[in-house]
Design a protein around this motif. Structure first.
Motif, PDB file in Angstrom:
ATOM      1  N   ARG A 212       0.815  -1.216   0.000  1.00  0.00           N
ATOM      2  CA  ARG A 212       0.000   0.000   0.000  1.00  0.00           C
ATOM      3  C   ARG A 212       0.848   1.265   0.000  1.00  0.00           C
ATOM      4  O   ARG A 212       0.366   2.336  -0.351  1.00  0.00           O
ATOM      5  CB  ARG A 212      -0.919  -0.040   1.222  1.00  0.00           C
ATOM      6  CG  ARG A 212      -2.049   0.935   1.178  1.00  0.00           C
ATOM      7  CD  ARG A 212      -3.296   0.382   1.789  1.00  0.00           C
ATOM      8  NE  ARG A 212      -3.046  -0.061   3.167  1.00  0.00           N
ATOM      9  CZ  ARG A 212      -3.963  -0.668   3.916  1.00  0.00           C
ATOM     10  NH1 ARG A 212      -5.159  -0.901   3.435  1.00  0.00           N
ATOM     11  NH2 ARG A 212      -3.667  -1.028   5.139  1.00  0.00           N
ATOM     12  N   THR A 237       0.757  -7.226  -2.020  1.00  0.00           N
ATOM     13  CA  THR A 237       0.119  -7.601  -0.757  1.00  0.00           C
ATOM     14  C   THR A 237      -1.391  -7.701  -0.975  1.00  0.00           C
ATOM     15  O   THR A 237      -1.927  -7.239  -1.983  1.00  0.00           O
ATOM     16  CB  THR A 237       0.363  -6.561   0.348  1.00  0.00           C
ATOM     17  OG1 THR A 237      -0.255  -5.327  -0.052  1.00  0.00           O
ATOM     18  CG2 THR A 237       1.851  -6.341   0.583  1.00  0.00           C
ATOM     19  N   SER A 255      -3.373 -15.941   2.158  1.00  0.00           N
ATOM     20  CA  SER A 255      -4.540 -16.178   1.309  1.00  0.00           C
ATOM     21  C   SER A 255      -4.194 -15.960  -0.157  1.00  0.00           C
ATOM     22  O   SER A 255      -5.064 -15.842  -0.999  1.00  0.00           O
ATOM     23  CB  SER A 255      -5.716 -15.308   1.747  1.00  0.00           C
ATOM     24  OG  SER A 255      -5.338 -13.966   1.861  1.00  0.00           O
ATOM     25  N   SER A 270       4.195  -3.465   4.946  1.00  0.00           N
ATOM     26  CA  SER A 270       4.417  -3.340   6.389  1.00  0.00           C
ATOM     27  C   SER A 270       5.000  -4.605   7.001  1.00  0.00           C
ATOM     28  O   SER A 270       5.717  -4.546   7.994  1.00  0.00           O
ATOM     29  CB  SER A 270       3.106  -2.969   7.089  1.00  0.00           C
ATOM     30  OG  SER A 270       2.129  -3.954   6.840  1.00  0.00           O
ATOM     31  N   ASN A 289      11.218   0.623   3.184  1.00  0.00           N
ATOM     32  CA  ASN A 289      10.076   1.172   3.896  1.00  0.00           C
ATOM     33  C   ASN A 289      10.531   2.449   4.585  1.00  0.00           C
ATOM     34  O   ASN A 289      11.652   2.502   5.108  1.00  0.00           O
ATOM     35  CB  ASN A 289       9.569   0.145   4.934  1.00  0.00           C
ATOM     36  CG  ASN A 289       8.154   0.452   5.385  1.00  0.00           C
ATOM     37  OD1 ASN A 289       7.882   1.544   5.881  1.00  0.00           O
ATOM     38  ND2 ASN A 289       7.261  -0.503   5.204  1.00  0.00           N
TER      39      ASN A 289
HETATM   40  C1  LIG Z   1      -7.114 -13.949   7.368  1.00  0.00           C
HETATM   41  C2  LIG Z   1      -6.208 -12.950   6.695  1.00  0.00           C
HETATM   42  C3  LIG Z   1      -5.461 -13.333   5.590  1.00  0.00           C
HETATM   43  C4  LIG Z   1      -4.584 -12.428   4.986  1.00  0.00           C
HETATM   44  N1  LIG Z   1      -3.844 -12.835   3.917  1.00  0.00           N
HETATM   45  C5  LIG Z   1      -2.928 -11.985   3.388  1.00  0.00           C
HETATM   46  C6  LIG Z   1      -2.093 -12.369   2.297  1.00  0.00           C
HETATM   47  O1  LIG Z   1      -2.211 -13.490   1.773  1.00  0.00           O
HETATM   48  N2  LIG Z   1      -1.189 -11.508   1.820  1.00  0.00           N
HETATM   49  C7  LIG Z   1      -1.038 -10.249   2.346  1.00  0.00           C
HETATM   50  O2  LIG Z   1      -0.181  -9.505   1.870  1.00  0.00           O
HETATM   51  N3  LIG Z   1      -1.832  -9.848   3.345  1.00  0.00           N
HETATM   52  C8  LIG Z   1      -2.775 -10.672   3.869  1.00  0.00           C
HETATM   53  N4  LIG Z   1      -3.599 -10.220   4.857  1.00  0.00           N
HETATM   54  C9  LIG Z   1      -3.588  -8.782   5.188  1.00  0.00           C
HETATM   55  C10 LIG Z   1      -2.447  -8.384   6.085  1.00  0.00           C
HETATM   56  O3  LIG Z   1      -2.836  -8.639   7.424  1.00  0.00           O
HETATM   57  C11 LIG Z   1      -2.107  -6.883   5.906  1.00  0.00           C
HETATM   58  O4  LIG Z   1      -3.274  -6.129   6.103  1.00  0.00           O
HETATM   59  C12 LIG Z   1      -1.529  -6.547   4.535  1.00  0.00           C
HETATM   60  O5  LIG Z   1      -0.502  -7.453   4.196  1.00  0.00           O
HETATM   61  C13 LIG Z   1      -0.987  -5.150   4.561  1.00  0.00           C
HETATM   62  O6  LIG Z   1      -0.586  -4.763   3.268  1.00  0.00           O
HETATM   63  P1  LIG Z   1       0.504  -3.625   3.040  1.00  0.00           P
HETATM   64  O7  LIG Z   1       1.766  -4.023   3.696  1.00  0.00           O
HETATM   65  O8  LIG Z   1       0.508  -3.384   1.579  1.00  0.00           O
HETATM   66  O9  LIG Z   1      -0.174  -2.349   3.691  1.00  0.00           O
HETATM   67  P2  LIG Z   1       0.107  -1.569   5.036  1.00  0.00           P
HETATM   68  O10 LIG Z   1       0.071  -2.474   6.203  1.00  0.00           O
HETATM   69  O11 LIG Z   1      -0.800  -0.408   5.007  1.00  0.00           O
HETATM   70  O12 LIG Z   1       1.615  -1.080   4.899  1.00  0.00           O
HETATM   71  C14 LIG Z   1       2.051  -0.099   4.042  1.00  0.00           C
HETATM   72  C15 LIG Z   1       3.516   0.156   4.357  1.00  0.00           C
HETATM   73  O13 LIG Z   1       4.042   1.060   3.415  1.00  0.00           O
HETATM   74  C16 LIG Z   1       4.952   1.919   4.073  1.00  0.00           C
HETATM   75  N5  LIG Z   1       5.063   3.134   3.283  1.00  0.00           N
HETATM   76  C17 LIG Z   1       4.134   4.104   3.106  1.00  0.00           C
HETATM   77  N6  LIG Z   1       4.594   5.061   2.286  1.00  0.00           N
HETATM   78  C18 LIG Z   1       5.857   4.719   1.957  1.00  0.00           C
HETATM   79  C19 LIG Z   1       6.856   5.330   1.154  1.00  0.00           C
HETATM   80  N7  LIG Z   1       6.649   6.487   0.514  1.00  0.00           N
HETATM   81  N8  LIG Z   1       8.054   4.718   1.049  1.00  0.00           N
HETATM   82  C20 LIG Z   1       8.296   3.530   1.694  1.00  0.00           C
HETATM   83  N9  LIG Z   1       7.367   2.914   2.445  1.00  0.00           N
HETATM   84  C21 LIG Z   1       6.161   3.494   2.582  1.00  0.00           C
HETATM   85  C22 LIG Z   1       4.350   2.126   5.441  1.00  0.00           C
HETATM   86  O14 LIG Z   1       5.343   2.498   6.386  1.00  0.00           O
HETATM   87  C23 LIG Z   1       3.761   0.745   5.728  1.00  0.00           C
HETATM   88  O15 LIG Z   1       4.690  -0.058   6.433  1.00  0.00           O
HETATM   89  C24 LIG Z   1      -4.479 -11.111   5.464  1.00  0.00           C
HETATM   90  C25 LIG Z   1      -5.262 -10.724   6.566  1.00  0.00           C
HETATM   91  C26 LIG Z   1      -6.109 -11.623   7.182  1.00  0.00           C
HETATM   92  C27 LIG Z   1      -6.913 -11.163   8.364  1.00  0.00           C
END
Ligand SMILES: Cc1cc2nc3c(=O)[nH]c(=O)nc-3n(C[C@H](O)[C@H](O)[C@H](O)COP(=O)(O)OP(=O)(O)OC[C@H]3O[C@@H](n4cnc5c(N)ncnc54)[C@H](O)[C@@H]3O)c2cc1C
Lengths: 325, 260
Positions: A212, A237, A255, A270, A289
């Motif tokens: 994200r 993700t 998943s 994250s 990150n």
């Molecule tokens: C039952 C279940 C199953 C799931 N299965 C999966 C799965 O298979 N795969 C999966 O990925 N997730 C899964 N999830 C979701 C998981 O829990 C997280 O919500 C998800 O992985 C978060 O995605 P993210 O890291 O993209 O987003 P976020 O958690 O929002 O992280 C975004 C990161 O980007 C960083 N960032 C922001 N801007 C910048 C920048 N300019 N430069 C550098 N860094 C930056 C932030 O510091 C943050 O760490 C599941 C959840 C549940 C409940």
């Protein structure tokens, strides 16, 4: 001598890499003098695929039947179980591909034996042989053994290496599965291909993944450019898949898909446990990150604390320079 | 249309998992949730019922705590629930578990069996296809869409690099993949109903199984020992401004790790 069957799948005009990995392990076992091995291919077998397989096995068995024209779990299970029964195989090895994981459990039932799914290692020399399976998303490793035979094992891609090919081509034989009409109650009525030829995430050596932190779908361009420069596959993700920035096929994690590349680069991710569970057998992890406390750094070998919008283009540029692109 | 849904109560993905002193048991923090993929299976069953009428039955194999998964199923709208509860059923591999489930399913006529693509605790993904084979039925794994009409079903599955549409004769089994649907959140009336619902139970004897056929004795694959995964060394943060760090990262990946 105990016979090992290696179920081989094709991709494009060659065998899948994971099939070669298992044929290579099989050849090592053959080298120990206690085993013989056959590669087994089901359905349409293109000449180029056949030629390449023959350099990794002493014998290739092509199992044919009109029912194997298209993949169905029922048809493939009957055909492979039939051949394994016929030859008295002691072990069946396959890559833990979507297809193998779909039909091999049925083969196990047909042969009244068990299956060790998605193993990441094997102790070929212990008696009985044991296999290592990650459980609970990699938080525990279970070492398992068989009490029924043939032992059926699917191995996670990239868990074993591809060895040298044989100087001499192996033998070739056909086997008719003899599936009677009406036994297969599934039929494929349509196939749409969207991204043919790309290396699938599950087998990729190099992955560049985004989360994200990329802020918008169009910014994945930065991930794609870096990936293209090094021939990597793009991962994502769940958060960005759910936001429809990327296709479901790109999702890494609990998943989504389980990946095991040599290099995993993750930017703007994250490091939620659900994501980590899908990539924690990667050999080298580089995380980018801007939050120094991001959890993903706990699972990374290398980290850059910084803005991905600056780091990614700089890496792409440096790689282009160094790779002369 | 009678639909059977197989569900599993699993440790929460964040629950702590410790290896027991004997090396062959696990000590798992008592935090549970229904397996993610099973929720898609229940939702699909409820949609089939809404279209074609009939009954939705949820079945689970497990200890008493597994009742929670059944109650969640009823709260979402399932009509019946069965708990397969017997000491003899525990610690089984895919084969032993699928054998017990298939016997329980065969007790009553049905048209469709749905279950999750895999349980995300032991990650085997074996039970669905095995149940289908024990019952001599076709199955389609990892479906993204399901349409049922006239004793047949048409399902869509994602295959590498594309999509396949498959037609299958009923009865058949389908395993649910993320993307199939959006599972509903139970309404409060459903939760109330679930709390009062009668949960049927079945033991090995009820299913005509000898204890040697189920659980660990009936398993073809056995755990020899558990071990912790290798610890990754602590992260090396590459210092410097973004450009410098990027150049240094490329140097490390190419010259030190040699992965590029
Ligand atoms: C039952 C279940 C199953 C799931 N299965 C999966 C799965 O298979 N795969 C999966 O990925 N997730 C899964 N999830 C979701 C998981 O829990 C997280 O919500 C998800 O992985 C978060 O995605 P993210 O890291 O993209 O987003 P976020 O958690 O929002 O992280 C975004 C990161 O980007 C960083 N960032 C922001 N801007 C910048 C920048 N300019 N430069 C550098 N860094 C930056 C932030 O510091 C943050 O760490 C599941 C959840 C549940 C409940």
């Amino acid at each position: 001598m105990d016979k090992i069957l290696v179920f081989v799948e094709a991709k494009g005009d060659g065998p899948r890499k994971v099939s070669l990995e298992l044929l290579s392990e099989g050849l090592k076992l053959v080298g120990s003098g206690q085993f013989s091995m056959e590669a087994v291919f089901l359905g349409k077998l293109p000449g180029t695929v056949k030629g390449k397989i023959l350099h990794y096995t002493e014998k290739l068995i092509h199992v044919t039947d009109p029912a194997l024209e298209n993949y169905t779990a029922e048809g493939y299970a009957m055909a492979l179980a039939g051949y394994a029964r016929e030859t008295g195989a002691k072990m069946i090895l396959a890559g833990a591909t979507q297809r193998a994981r779909d039909f091999l459990p049925r083969v196990a039932v047909l042969l009244q034996t068990g299956i060790a799914s998605d193993v990441t290692g094997a102790n070929w020399d212990s008696n009985p042989m044991t296999f290592i399976r990650p459980m609970y998303g990699g938080r525990v490793l279970a070492e398992v053994s068989f009490s029924a035979y043939p032992a059926i094992v699917t191995a996670r891609p990239n868990s074993f290496g591809v060895g040298a090919s044989l100087a001499q081509k192996g033998e070739f034989a056909e086997f008719q599965a003899g599936i009677s009409p009406g036994q297969v109650k599934t039929s494929v009525i349509k196939r749409e291909e969207t991204t043919l030829g790309k290396v699938d995430l599950t087998e990729a050596d190099l992955i560049v993944a985004g989360g994200r932190g990329l802020k918008a779908a169009e910014n994945f361009r930065l991930i794609e450019e870096l990936a293209r420069t090094i021939g990597a596959t793009v991962g994502a993700t769940r958060a960005v898949v759910d936001a429809k920035w990327r296709d479901q096929a790109d999702q890494v994690g609990k998943s989504g898909k389980t990946v095991s590349p040599k290099l995993y680069m993750g930017a703007g991710i994250s490091g939620a446990i659900h994501h980590i569970m899908g990539m924690d057998t990667a050999k080298v992890v580089l995380a980018i990150n801007n939050d120094p406390h991001a959890i993903i750094f706990n699972y990374a070998n290398y980290g850059i604390v910084g803005d991905l919008f600056e780091v990614l283009p700089a890496m792409t540029e440096e790689l282009r320079n160094r790779l002369g692109k | 249309m009678n639909v059977v849904v197989l569900v599993k109560q699993i440790p929460d993905p964040e629950a702590l998992v410790a290896i027991g002193g004997d090396g062959v048991s696990l000590d798992i923090e008592q935090k549970f949730a229904m397996n993610l993929f099973d929720e898609f299976a229940i939702e699909e069953a409820l949609r089939i019922k809404a279209k074609h009428a009939g009954k939705v039955k949820v079945i689970t194999l497990g200890s008493r705590k597994a009742i929670e998964a059944l109650r969640t199923g009823i709260a979402m709208g399932a009509d019946e629930a069965v708990l397969l509860e017997d000491e003899a059923f525990l610690a089984g591999d895919g084969y032993a578990t699928a054998l017990v489930l298939s016997r329980a399913i065969a007790k009553e006529p049905f048209d469709i069996i749905l279950c999750g693509r895999q349980a995300i605790d032991d990650d085997r993904g074996e039970v669905g296809p095995m149940v289908a084979q024990f019952l001599g039925l076709p199955h389609v794994g990892g479906i993204l869409k399901l349409d049922v009409a006239d004793g047949r079903a048409v399902a869509e599955v994602a295959v590498e690099g594309g999509k396949e549409t498959v037609e299958v004769q009923l009865p058949a089994l389908f395993t649910a993949q993320k993307g199939l649907n959006e599972p509903r959140v139970p309404l409060i009336t459903g939760v109330m109903r679930a709390m009062k619902a009668q949960i049927a139970r079945a033991t090995a004897a009820d299913l005509g199984l000898a204890t040697a056929q189920a659980g660990r004795p009936g398993s073809k694959v056995k755990v020899v020992q558990y071990s912790p995964p290798k610890k990754k060394p602590a992260v090396q943060i590459i210092p410097g401004a973004p450009r410098e760090a990027a150049i240094e990262a490329v140097r490390i990946l190419m010259d030190v790790e040699r992965v590029l």
